[in-house]
Motif scaffolding. Structure first.
Motif, PDB file in Angstrom:
ATOM      1  N   LYS A 155       0.829  -1.194   0.000  1.00 57.37           N
ATOM      2  CA  LYS A 155       0.000   0.000   0.000  1.00 57.37           C
ATOM      3  C   LYS A 155       0.870   1.253   0.000  1.00 57.37           C
ATOM      4  O   LYS A 155       1.847   1.335   0.739  1.00 57.37           O
ATOM      5  N   ASN A 156       0.502   2.218  -0.813  1.00 55.27           N
ATOM      6  CA  ASN A 156       1.246   3.470  -0.879  1.00 55.27           C
ATOM      7  C   ASN A 156       1.043   4.265   0.408  1.00 55.27           C
ATOM      8  O   ASN A 156      -0.034   4.219   1.022  1.00 55.27           O
ATOM      9  N   VAL A 157       2.077   5.041   0.730  1.00 54.93           N
ATOM     10  CA  VAL A 157       2.048   5.853   1.946  1.00 54.93           C
ATOM     11  C   VAL A 157       2.311   7.290   1.559  1.00 54.93           C
ATOM     12  O   VAL A 157       3.243   7.572   0.767  1.00 54.93           O
ATOM     13  N   VAL A 184       6.227   4.500   8.781  1.00 55.40           N
ATOM     14  CA  VAL A 184       5.604   3.597   7.826  1.00 55.40           C
ATOM     15  C   VAL A 184       5.453   2.251   8.513  1.00 55.40           C
ATOM     16  O   VAL A 184       6.393   1.753   9.155  1.00 55.40           O
ATOM     17  N   ASN A 185       4.286   1.635   8.374  1.00 58.69           N
ATOM     18  CA  ASN A 185       4.028   0.339   9.001  1.00 58.69           C
ATOM     19  C   ASN A 185       4.650  -0.747   8.126  1.00 58.69           C
ATOM     20  O   ASN A 185       4.042  -1.219   7.157  1.00 58.69           O
ATOM     21  N   LEU A 186       5.887  -1.122   8.444  1.00 55.39           N
ATOM     22  CA  LEU A 186       6.593  -2.122   7.661  1.00 55.39           C
ATOM     23  C   LEU A 186       6.030  -3.522   7.901  1.00 55.39           C
ATOM     24  O   LEU A 186       6.001  -4.344   6.997  1.00 55.39           O
ATOM     25  N   LYS A 187       5.601  -3.831   9.104  1.00 58.77           N
ATOM     26  CA  LYS A 187       5.112  -5.162   9.422  1.00 58.77           C
ATOM     27  C   LYS A 187       3.848  -5.507   8.637  1.00 58.77           C
ATOM     28  O   LYS A 187       3.596  -6.655   8.307  1.00 58.77           O
ATOM     29  N   GLU A 188       3.049  -4.453   8.349  1.00 60.28           N
ATOM     30  CA  GLU A 188       1.819  -4.696   7.594  1.00 60.28           C
ATOM     31  C   GLU A 188       2.120  -5.131   6.167  1.00 60.28           C
ATOM     32  O   GLU A 188       1.383  -5.921   5.570  1.00 60.28           O
ATOM     33  N   CYS A 189       3.249  -4.657   5.661  1.00 58.49           N
ATOM     34  CA  CYS A 189       3.623  -4.989   4.282  1.00 58.49           C
ATOM     35  C   CYS A 189       4.387  -6.300   4.216  1.00 58.49           C
ATOM     36  O   CYS A 189       4.066  -7.181   3.422  1.00 58.49           O
ATOM     37  N   PHE A 190       5.431  -6.461   5.050  1.00 59.41           N
ATOM     38  CA  PHE A 190       6.295  -7.640   4.975  1.00 59.41           C
ATOM     39  C   PHE A 190       6.799  -7.944   6.385  1.00 59.41           C
ATOM     40  O   PHE A 190       7.690  -7.269   6.903  1.00 59.41           O
ATOM     41  N   THR A 191       6.222  -8.980   6.947  1.00 60.91           N
ATOM     42  CA  THR A 191       6.571  -9.295   8.332  1.00 60.91           C
ATOM     43  C   THR A 191       7.958  -9.893   8.452  1.00 60.91           C
ATOM     44  O   THR A 191       8.698  -9.616   9.404  1.00 60.91           O
ATOM     45  N   ALA A 192       8.343 -10.705   7.486  1.00 60.32           N
ATOM     46  CA  ALA A 192       9.606 -11.457   7.581  1.00 60.32           C
ATOM     47  C   ALA A 192      10.777 -10.701   6.999  1.00 60.32           C
ATOM     48  O   ALA A 192      11.840 -11.284   6.776  1.00 60.32           O
TER      49      ALA A 192
END
Length: 901
Positions: free
Chosen positions: A33-35, A52-60
């Motif tokens: 998702k764009n921020v 920026v919520n990095l965990k929402e995009c790629f947890t690993a």
């Protein structure tokens, strides 16, 4: 072929189109998702612009990268500027690349930066055109960055109500930051509902604000409920981490192991907890002295440990570390603070004390005591004035006689060698000592080839001294016969000059001579018998006679010695019997044992020969001697001699024929044991004397005194009675009545027992004659009279007043004498009879008291007129009232009345 080309080119274009479409699809599937971040037109370097919520995009994701080098992305999604940036256009974008190096998976996030002014204009334009279908009067999340640079007023959000489509709505707010402290921080436009901030805010002071929004019509109508709005202040890394102490000081022992904990430092950060702004990392950035590096610090806990075991206090006793703490987990753009840590190296006993020299030489004069003769020094690299430095000295060899001692000087740590026992030059001219030294504290290092004790050699030269005579040995002995004649000489005590080992020039003087038996020659020290010597004298112990001699030289120096004269025994004493009195209890013994002793030595003593020594044959006829052993014999009587004391001379001879005669006083006694045989004038003892003790004599004297008191009492009582006039009553008619002045009835009775008469009238009281009988109380006087044998009658006499007498008669003759018989006669008469009566009191079969002899009487009270009746009395008359049968006429009527009653 020409026609085919267009077809091939079309197919190639189609393939390219498909590949492009596939790439777009793949790219779209990898994109997140764009921020959009709203920022001011100017951004300073190392400035947080958003998250920026990095965990929402790629947890690993384990690798984060920014496509634009002007921006840096942290693990928690914080976006920081690395350089100062000015937005030339209203939009700027970059990509955040997320990847997992393990499975090669990748994701992208597009970040757009927009200027705040443009955003505000777009919102206002859209509001005039768009129609929102959802309800807009609801809490809207809102935040602002602390320490924002503006421009102010800074737009935060717009508050709108759906009722604005039908009514004219005015918006207003209240709460902290509006009408409460900090006042006027926020305001809202009445008509549009736009919420603004007027100035920057410090999150460490205000973490968030909760304000209330209101929607009202111009006439005051409230179509909506109050709306709570929470404005969160986002943290900015604006606080430096601070160490809890300006300077840390720790102490650690030298030679400690690797990994030993030195201490722990700590720092605090006022920024928001559990964020990168407060994630601290510790490190050591400097050490003085710089090498070698001996310490390390844990980056998270701040614990300092050792990295080497080569800490040596003797080389470096203190280290200074410069330490740093940095937030943002130690990123280069994180805020940092430094401090100082001082590490003191404490001492352990890792260095042995060593003598500065391996050998020493000193000298001392002989006969010197308590004198310092040498000081030795040591070196010790350990800390001064501690147990690791202080030395303990000891003498290892050469001091077997205890002539020396070595102590430590507490101030200088030197060893002081002293002489505590005098040396003798004539015995030893040189003494070699081996001394050692250790510390008070034990050596810390493990045993190695190096010796744990430093040693040194001390050579002590003994210097000769012109000294006085020496009395050695202090006790010397000689032998002499005890019967040595007066004037006999013998060698005496010998002293000598220790330098020449000669006795010449030494004079002698006698100091003590208990009995004055000998004299001492002044020049030679020999002794001469002055009086007869006696080995058996009381002053002799174990046959040795001691005298004290003083020896002196020409310079007046002296010494003292003891001369023991061993008296050799001669047979000059005969054996004798020490026990001069022998008691033989004839009923139980027929002999007695006699023991002889000899003061001489056993060689001149037993066995002894016992014999009777007498010129008369009576001794030989009455006594006999039988030997028991070498020193004892048994003396026995024969021919049944009478009780008494006998003198028996006995001769005792020793083995060499020396004899003496002992006269024994032999007492034949009628006794059971020897203690029962006492000295008394009894024919059975034969006039032998037995001495009385002081307590026996005192008892006899007290008995005599008591007897005199009794006799004196009797005499005084008899004289008082004799002075009373005897009155014979004229009125014979009254002789048949007993006149009594008592309220209780009395009786006058006469009892006779074997011719001894006792009358009991009135109370039992002691009469004039003491304890002879019962008294008659008459007008305050008591009298009693006694008779022996004969018929006894009671005669009535005329009397005046209340004076009564009891007349005792012999053969009908009336006697008026009081106390006719003395106490001794009464005692001689009654004592054997009373003894017989008492003996009969325990003669029944069960050995119980006979009923007719032992009777129990109750106490009748004090002052009773009834007489006491004992077990020894015999009644001769039934009642003793026969005189009532012969009353005068004028009393007969009274008697008849009494008898009827």
């Amino acid at each position: 072929m020409a026609a085919a080309r267009p077809s091939g080119s079309w197919s190639g274009a189609l393939c390219r189109l498909l590949l492009l479409t596939l790439a777009i699809l793949i790219f779209a599937s990898d994109a997140c998702k764009n921020v959009t971040l709203y920022v001011p037109s100017k951004l300073d370097a190392e400035k947080l612009i958003g998250r920026v919520n990095l965990k929402e995009c790629f947890t690993a994701a384990n690798l984060i990268h920014s496509s634009d080098p002007d921006f840096q992305i942290l693990e928690d999604g914080s976006v920081y500027t690395t350089n100062t940036i000015r937005l030339s256009s209203e939009k700027r974008s970059f990509t955040i690349l997320l990847s997992n190096t393990e499975n090669q998976e990748k994701k992208k996030i597009f970040v757009f930066l927009e200027h705040q002014t443009k955003v505000l204009k777009k919102r206002q334009t859209k509001e005039t055109v768009l129609r929102r279908a959802k309800r807009r009067w609801a809490p809207i999340p809102c935040s602002m960055l602390e320490n924002s640079l503006g421009p102010f007023p800074l737009f935060l959000q717009q508050v709108q109500s759906d009722t604005a489509q039908n009514y004219t709505i005015y918006y207003s707010i209240r709460g902290p930051g509006v009408d409460q402290e900090p006042r006027n921080l926020f305001y809202v436009e009445r008509d549009t509902g736009n919420l603004y901030c007027t100035r920057s805010v410090d999150r460490e002071q205000y973490e968030s604000f909760e304000i209330i929004a209101f929607a009202t019509t111009p006439d005051g109508y409230t179509p909506e409920l109050p709306l709570p709005l929470i404005i969160k202040i986002e943290d900015e890394n604006d606080n430096y981490p601070i160490f809890t102490e300006e300077t840390y000081t720790f102490t650690i022992f030298e030679n400690c192991r690797v990994g030993t904990t030195v201490g722990q430092v700590c720092a605090t950060d006022k920024d928001e907890p559990d964020t990168m702004h407060t994630r601290l990392k510790y490190s050591i950035i400097g050490q003085v002295p710089p090498s070698p590096t001996l310490f390390s610090m844990h980056p998270t806990t701040g614990v300092i440990t050792t990295t080497s075991s080569q800490l040596d206090r003797e080389l470096i006793d203190k280290y200074q570390l410069k330490i740093k703490v940095q937030d943002m987990d130690g990123q280069y753009f994180g805020l940092q603070t430094t401090s100082t840590c001082i590490i003191n190296i404490d001492d352990v006993n890792d260095n042995l004390p060593t003598f500065t020299r391996t050998s020493y030489v000193t000298s001392v004069e002989e006969n010197t005591v308590d004198m310092e003769i040498l000081r030795v020094t040591v070196e010790d690299k350990d800390l001064v004035n501690t147990a690791n430095w202080r030395a303990n000295y000891t003498i290892l060899k050469g001091n077997e006689n205890g002539n020396f001692k070595i102590v430590t000087d507490a101030k200088t740590n030197e060893g002081i060698l002293c002489v505590v026992k005098p040396l003798n030059y004539e015995e030893k001219q040189q003494v070699i000592l081996q001394i050692g030294v250790v510390n008070e504290a034990p050596f810390s290092r493990e045993a190695s080839s190096r010796s744990a004790m430093s040693t040194a050699t001390v050579t002590v030269n003994v210097q000769d001294q012109d000294e006085g005579p020496e009395c050695n040995p202090p006790i010397q002995t000689i032998r002499m016969n005890e019967n040595a004649a007066v004037g006999t000489t013998s060698n005496g005590y010998k002293a000598y000059d220790p330098d020449t080992r000669s006795s010449s020039g030494i004079r002698y003087k006698k100091l003590t001579d208990p009995t004055g038996w000998v004299t001492v020659d002044e020049n030679t020290g020999s002794i001469k018998v002055f009086r007869s010597l006696d080995r058996e004298a009381e002053t002799i112990r174990n046959g040795i006679y001691n005298i004290t001699v003083l020896a002196s030289d020409q310079a007046g120096r002296t010494c003292t010695g003891t001369l023991g004269i061993i008296l050799q025994d001669v047979n000059d004493n005969g054996p004798f019997i020490p026990k001069k009195t022998v008691i033989i209890c004839k009923p139980t013994m027929s002999s007695a044992e006699i023991v002889a002793v000899d003061p001489d030595e056993p060689i001149n003593g037993p066995p002894f020969d016992f014999s009777l020594e007498s010129s008369t044959s009576d001794v030989q006829r009455m006594w006999r001697l039988n030997e028991i052993n070498d020193t004892a014999a048994r003396l026995s009587y024969q021919n049944d001699p009478a009780f008494g004391s006998y003198v028996v001379p006995i001769t005792v001879r020793d083995r060499l024929g020396m004899s003496s005669v002992t006269s024994l006083d032999v007492i034949l006694c009628d006794c059971i044991t020897e203690n029962d045989c006492t000295h008394r004038a009894d024919p059975r003892v034969g006039g032998g004397g037995v001495q009385l003790g002081k307590w026996a004599i005192l008892a006899i004297l007290l008995g005599i005194a008591l007897l005199f008191c009794i006799l004196f009492t009797l005499v005084c009582g008899a004289s008082g009675i004799s002075k009373q006039p005897k009155v014979i009553p004229d009125d014979l008619a009254q002789q048949n009545l007993i006149v009594s002045n008592t309220e209780a009835p009395g009786d006058d009775k006469v009892y006779s027992a074997n011719g001894f008469t006792t009358q009991t009238v009135g109370a039992s009281a002691q009469g004039v004659c003491g304890t002879i009988g019962s008294g008659v109380k008459n007008g305050g006087q008591e009298t009693i009279e006694m008779v022996k044998g004969g018929h006894q009658t009671l005669e009535s006499c005329r009397g005046a007043g209340h004076h009564h007498t009891l007349d005792s008669c012999r053969g009908g003759h009336t006697e008026m004498d009081n106390c006719r018989y003395t106490y001794s006669e009464w005692h001689s008469f009654t004592q054997p009879r009373l003894g017989e009566k008492v003996y009969l009191c325990n003669q029944d079969e069960n050995h119980k008291h006979a009923q007719d002899y032992v009777l129990t009487y109750n106490y009748e009270g004090r002052g009773s007129l009834a007489g006491s009746v004992g077990c020894c009395s015999e009644r001769q008359e039934e009642d003793g009232l026969e005189f009532l049968d012969n009353l005068e006429p004028k009393f007969r009527t009274l008697a008849e009345a009494c008898m009827k009653r």
